[in-house]
Design a protein around this motif. Structure first.
Motif, PDB file in Angstrom:
ATOM      1  N   GLY A  45      39.213  60.383  35.800  1.00  0.00           N
ATOM      2  CA  GLY A  45      39.877  59.532  34.825  1.00  0.00           C
ATOM      3  C   GLY A  45      39.103  58.266  34.541  1.00  0.00           C
ATOM      4  N   THR A  46      39.547  57.550  33.535  1.00  0.00           N
ATOM      5  CA  THR A  46      38.910  56.287  33.170  1.00  0.00           C
ATOM      6  C   THR A  46      39.890  55.142  33.357  1.00  0.00           C
ATOM      7  OG1 THR A  46      39.546  56.554  30.842  1.00  0.00           O
ATOM      8  CG2 THR A  46      37.372  57.389  31.507  1.00  0.00           C
ATOM      9  N   GLY A  47      39.351  53.970  33.504  1.00  0.00           N
ATOM     10  CA  GLY A  47      40.165  52.773  33.649  1.00  0.00           C
ATOM     11  C   GLY A  47      39.408  51.574  33.136  1.00  0.00           C
ATOM     12  N   ARG A  48      40.000  50.420  33.363  1.00  0.00           N
ATOM     13  CA  ARG A  48      39.366  49.181  32.897  1.00  0.00           C
ATOM     14  C   ARG A  48      39.170  48.274  34.096  1.00  0.00           C
ATOM     15  NH1 ARG A  48      38.508  47.049  27.916  1.00  0.00           N
ATOM     16  NH2 ARG A  48      38.311  44.799  27.759  1.00  0.00           N
ATOM     17  N   ALA A  49      37.953  47.796  34.255  1.00  0.00           N
ATOM     18  CA  ALA A  49      37.620  46.988  35.423  1.00  0.00           C
ATOM     19  C   ALA A  49      38.316  45.636  35.388  1.00  0.00           C
ATOM     20  CB  ALA A  49      36.103  46.789  35.498  1.00  0.00           C
ATOM     21  N   GLY A  50      38.652  45.127  36.559  1.00  0.00           N
ATOM     22  CA  GLY A  50      39.171  43.770  36.684  1.00  0.00           C
ATOM     23  C   GLY A  50      40.648  43.618  36.461  1.00  0.00           C
ATOM     24  N   LEU A  51      41.411  44.710  36.294  1.00  0.00           N
ATOM     25  CA  LEU A  51      42.836  44.597  36.003  1.00  0.00           C
ATOM     26  C   LEU A  51      43.719  44.964  37.180  1.00  0.00           C
ATOM     27  CD1 LEU A  51      43.019  46.143  32.408  1.00  0.00           C
ATOM     28  CD2 LEU A  51      42.643  43.763  33.061  1.00  0.00           C
ATOM     29  N   ALA A  52      43.173  45.676  38.138  1.00  0.00           N
ATOM     30  CA  ALA A  52      44.003  46.241  39.203  1.00  0.00           C
ATOM     31  C   ALA A  52      44.734  45.169  40.004  1.00  0.00           C
ATOM     32  CB  ALA A  52      43.146  47.105  40.129  1.00  0.00           C
ATOM     33  N   ASN A  53      44.107  44.045  40.242  1.00  0.00           N
ATOM     34  CA  ASN A  53      44.692  43.031  41.125  1.00  0.00           C
ATOM     35  C   ASN A  53      45.256  41.830  40.377  1.00  0.00           C
ATOM     36  OD1 ASN A  53      43.952  44.510  43.458  1.00  0.00           O
ATOM     37  ND2 ASN A  53      41.848  43.708  43.292  1.00  0.00           N
ATOM     38  N   LEU A  54      45.346  41.914  39.070  1.00  0.00           N
ATOM     39  CA  LEU A  54      45.903  40.791  38.308  1.00  0.00           C
ATOM     40  C   LEU A  54      47.424  40.741  38.475  1.00  0.00           C
ATOM     41  CD1 LEU A  54      43.888  40.889  34.956  1.00  0.00           C
ATOM     42  CD2 LEU A  54      43.454  39.546  37.028  1.00  0.00           C
ATOM     43  N   ARG A  55      47.960  39.540  38.652  1.00  0.00           N
ATOM     44  CA  ARG A  55      49.405  39.350  38.817  1.00  0.00           C
ATOM     45  C   ARG A  55      49.880  38.306  37.808  1.00  0.00           C
ATOM     46  NH1 ARG A  55      51.581  43.290  41.144  1.00  0.00           N
ATOM     47  NH2 ARG A  55      53.258  42.033  42.057  1.00  0.00           N
ATOM     48  N   PRO A  56      50.040  38.683  36.536  1.00  0.00           N
ATOM     49  CA  PRO A  56      50.457  37.716  35.517  1.00  0.00           C
ATOM     50  C   PRO A  56      51.895  37.250  35.747  1.00  0.00           C
ATOM     51  CG  PRO A  56      50.462  39.934  34.619  1.00  0.00           C
ATOM     52  CD  PRO A  56      49.856  40.032  35.978  1.00  0.00           C
ATOM     53  N   ASN A  57      52.168  36.035  35.309  1.00  0.00           N
ATOM     54  CA  ASN A  57      53.498  35.436  35.419  1.00  0.00           C
ATOM     55  C   ASN A  57      54.017  35.092  34.030  1.00  0.00           C
ATOM     56  OD1 ASN A  57      53.516  35.362  38.342  1.00  0.00           O
ATOM     57  ND2 ASN A  57      52.053  33.684  38.193  1.00  0.00           N
ATOM     58  N   ILE A  58      55.331  35.291  33.835  1.00  0.00           N
ATOM     59  CA  ILE A  58      56.002  34.938  32.584  1.00  0.00           C
ATOM     60  C   ILE A  58      56.771  33.647  32.803  1.00  0.00           C
ATOM     61  CG2 ILE A  58      57.728  35.625  30.891  1.00  0.00           C
ATOM     62  CD1 ILE A  58      55.234  37.270  30.690  1.00  0.00           C
ATOM     63  N   ILE A  59      56.506  32.642  31.975  1.00  0.00           N
ATOM     64  CA  ILE A  59      57.156  31.336  32.099  1.00  0.00           C
ATOM     65  C   ILE A  59      57.843  31.005  30.776  1.00  0.00           C
ATOM     66  CG2 ILE A  59      56.826  28.887  32.602  1.00  0.00           C
ATOM     67  CD1 ILE A  59      54.243  29.680  34.059  1.00  0.00           C
ATOM     68  N   ALA A  60      59.181  30.973  30.780  1.00  0.00           N
ATOM     69  CA  ALA A  60      59.933  30.620  29.577  1.00  0.00           C
ATOM     70  C   ALA A  60      59.709  29.151  29.262  1.00  0.00           C
ATOM     71  CB  ALA A  60      61.416  30.910  29.777  1.00  0.00           C
ATOM     72  N   ARG A  61      59.376  28.871  27.998  1.00  0.00           N
ATOM     73  CA  ARG A  61      59.025  27.507  27.606  1.00  0.00           C
ATOM     74  C   ARG A  61      60.045  26.902  26.654  1.00  0.00           C
ATOM     75  NH1 ARG A  61      55.434  26.756  23.511  1.00  0.00           N
ATOM     76  NH2 ARG A  61      54.563  28.819  23.926  1.00  0.00           N
ATOM     77  N   SER A  62      60.413  27.620  25.605  1.00  0.00           N
ATOM     78  CA  SER A  62      61.373  27.123  24.616  1.00  0.00           C
ATOM     79  C   SER A  62      62.365  28.243  24.339  1.00  0.00           C
ATOM     80  CB  SER A  62      60.664  26.727  23.317  1.00  0.00           C
ATOM     81  OG  SER A  62      61.597  26.354  22.316  1.00  0.00           O
ATOM     82  N   THR A  63      63.632  27.984  24.643  1.00  0.00           N
ATOM     83  CA  THR A  63      64.658  29.023  24.531  1.00  0.00           C
ATOM     84  C   THR A  63      65.715  28.617  23.526  1.00  0.00           C
ATOM     85  OG1 THR A  63      65.944  28.070  26.347  1.00  0.00           O
ATOM     86  CG2 THR A  63      64.287  29.721  26.915  1.00  0.00           C
ATOM     87  N   GLN A  64      66.410  29.623  23.016  1.00  0.00           N
ATOM     88  CA  GLN A  64      67.477  29.373  22.052  1.00  0.00           C
ATOM     89  C   GLN A  64      68.684  28.772  22.755  1.00  0.00           C
ATOM     90  OE1 GLN A  64      69.085  33.062  20.492  1.00  0.00           O
ATOM     91  NE2 GLN A  64      68.356  34.159  22.274  1.00  0.00           N
ATOM     92  N   ALA A  65      69.456  28.002  22.014  1.00  0.00           N
ATOM     93  CA  ALA A  65      70.669  27.410  22.570  1.00  0.00           C
ATOM     94  C   ALA A  65      71.683  28.508  22.866  1.00  0.00           C
ATOM     95  CB  ALA A  65      71.254  26.398  21.583  1.00  0.00           C
ATOM     96  N   THR A  66      72.231  28.498  24.077  1.00  0.00           N
ATOM     97  CA  THR A  66      73.226  29.499  24.445  1.00  0.00           C
ATOM     98  C   THR A  66      74.584  29.104  23.868  1.00  0.00           C
ATOM     99  OG1 THR A  66      73.482  28.336  26.548  1.00  0.00           O
ATOM    100  CG2 THR A  66      72.039  30.253  26.512  1.00  0.00           C
ATOM    101  N   GLN A  67      75.298  30.084  23.354  1.00  0.00           N
ATOM    102  CA  GLN A  67      76.547  29.826  22.647  1.00  0.00           C
ATOM    103  C   GLN A  67      77.597  30.856  23.040  1.00  0.00           C
ATOM    104  OE1 GLN A  67      74.867  30.228  18.720  1.00  0.00           O
ATOM    105  NE2 GLN A  67      74.680  28.026  18.438  1.00  0.00           N
TER     106      GLN A  67
END
Length: 367
Positions: free
Chosen positions: A226-248
C-alpha cells in the motif's frame, strides 16, 4: 301566546340546541380536556439524555414525566462558528476555519468534514483518524519517485558518467549510454538496481548510486504494497473553538411574550416560561412539549406530561439545553372557541346574541 311569538321562541331554542351539540361534540373529540391520569406507585417514565436519546425507567408519581440530570451539555458547532486547527509538531498545517452554511469545513489532505451539530472533541477525533489512515499502516516505508524530482546519478569508478537529472513529466529519465528508463513510481533503491543492470553491459564494475536532491511529494510505499503519506502517522492535531454562536432557547405558543431567550447554564423550564411572561389563560401546561435536536440533526419531540398546577407547585423542573424549543399549546376550550368563531359565529354573527329571536308571519293571507 300568539303564533308569531311561539315560532320565534321555538327557532331560538333550536339554534341553541345546535350550538350545544357542536360544543358537546368538540369536547368529546378533544382528548386534551381530560385530566391526566395519575399513577400510584412506580410507573414508566421517559428520561431525555444529553445526547438526545431517550431511556426508559421507573419512578413514583406521574406517568410519562421527563427528567434530566442538571449537567451541562457538550458544546456543538453551528453555522458561522470559527475554530482553529493546531498541529504542535507540524505548524505548517495550522489553520483558521469557519463553518460554512452547509455545516462543513474543508481541510488540506483531510478533505471535507461535516461539523455542524458535533462537538470539538468529536471533530478532533475524526481529523486524527483520517491523518492516520493517510499515513498508511505499519511497515517499512520507501519513498516513491515522482515527476519533477531532481536526482544525482553518481559512478564512483567512472566519474565522467556522473550527472544531475530531473524526472520528466512522463515519468522517465534520459541517461548516457542506456537511454530512456522509467523512474516514476520506483523507489531510489529500485531505480539504482535497474541502472546497475543496464550499465553492466558497458562497464566492468557498474557501481552506481541514486541520490534524491529535491522531491515534490510526500507519498511513500508502506510494507511493500500500500501507499501512504510521510510525516502524518504521529501528528496529533487539536481543535480549539474560537468564536461561537450565541446559545439560545425558543419559547412559543400561549405565553405572554413568545420569542428567543438567551441561554445560560442551569436554565430551567420554569425560569424560561417566567422570562417569556408566563402562561396565558388559553394555554394548557399539561400538553407542553420540548423539541430538541439530537444525533444526526434529527429533531426529537418530548411531551412533558406536566400537572395542571405546575406553576403553583413545580415538584420537578426540567433542565433546558441550548437551542431547545418549548411549545405551550392552546387548551381544548380555547381551541374550541377558535373553531366556533371561525366556523359558526363569524358566519352567523346573530348567534352571538343569547336573546336571539326571529319572527315569521304565520297568519294566512286568506281573508
Amino acid at each position: 301566546m300568539n303564533p308569531t311569538r311561539q315560532a320565534s321562541v321555538s327557532l331560538a331554542r333550536a339554534l341553541r340546541f345546535v350550538v350545544g351539540l357542536l360544543v358537546v361534540a368538540s369536547l368529546g373529540a378533544c382528548g386534551s380536556l381530560k385530566p391526566p391520569a395519575q399513577a400510584s406507585g412506580p410507573v414508566p417514565f421517559l428520561r431525555l439524555d444529553l445526547d438526545g436519546t431517550v431511556a426508559a425507567g421507573q419512578r413514583g408519581g406521574e406517568a410519562g414525566a421527563l427528567e434530566v440530570e442538571p449537567a451541562l451539555p457538550p458544546y456543538r458547532f453551528g453555522v458561522g462558528d470559527e475554530f482553529d486547527l493546531r498541529v504542535p509538531d507540524a505548524p505548517q498545517f495550522d489553520l483558521a476555519l469557519k463553518v460554512r452554511p452547509d455545516g462543513k469545513v474543508s481541510l488540506p489532505m483531510v478533505g471535507t468534514l461535516h461539523v455542524k451539530g458535533r462537538s470539538p472533541e468529536d471533530v478532533q477525533d475524526e481529523v486524527r483518524e483520517r491523518l492516520t489512515a493517510l499515513a498508511g499502516g505499519p511497515g517499512n516505508r520507501e519513498y516513491l519517485l515522482h515527476t519533477n524530482d531532481e536526482l544525482e546519478i553518481k559512478f564512483p569508478y567512472v566519474p565522467t558518467l556522473n550527472e544531475s537529472v530531473r524526472i520528466r513529466p512522463d515519468g522517465k529519465l534520459q541517461l548516457q549510454m542506456v537511454g530512456v528508463i522509467q523512474a516514476e513510481g520506483l523507489s531510489p533503491e529500485e531505480l539504482q538496481a535497474q541502472l546497475k543492470q543496464r550499465y553492466a553491459k558497458f562497464l566492468r564494475s557498474p557501481e552506481v548510486s541514486v541520490l534524491v536532491k529535491t522531491f515534490g511529494t510526500q507519498n511513500v510505499r508502506v510494507g511493500g504494497e500500500g501507499t501512504g503519506r510521510a510525516g502524518l502517522a504521529n501528528l496529533r492535531p487539536n481543535i480549539i473553538a474560537r468564536s461561537t454562536q450565541a446559545t439560545q432557547v425558543f419559547v412559543g405558543g400561549e405565553v405572554a411574550r413568545p420569542g428567543v431567550l438567551a441561554y445560560r447554564p442551569g436554565l430551567s423550564l420554569l425560569q424560561a416560561l417566567i422570562e417569556a411572561g408566563g402562561q396565558l389563560p388559553s394555554g394548557d401546561v399539561t400538553q407542553m412539549v420540548i423539541l430538541r435536536r439530537g444525533a444526526n440533526d434529527k429533531v426529537e419531540v418530548f411531551p412533558l406530561r406536566l400537572s395542571a398546577n405546575y406553576f403553583r407547585a413545580p415538584d420537578r423542573d426540567v433542565q433546558l439545553q441550548p437551542f431547545d424549543v418549548v411549545l405551550l399549546p392552546k387548551s381544548g376550550i380555547s381551541t374550541l372557541g377558535d373553531q366556533l368563531n371561525q366556523y359558526v359565529f363569524n358566519l352567523f354573527p346573530l348567534i352571538r346574541n343569547s336573546a336571539l329571536g326571529l319572527s315569521y308571519n304565520l297568519r294566512s293571507n286568506n281573508p
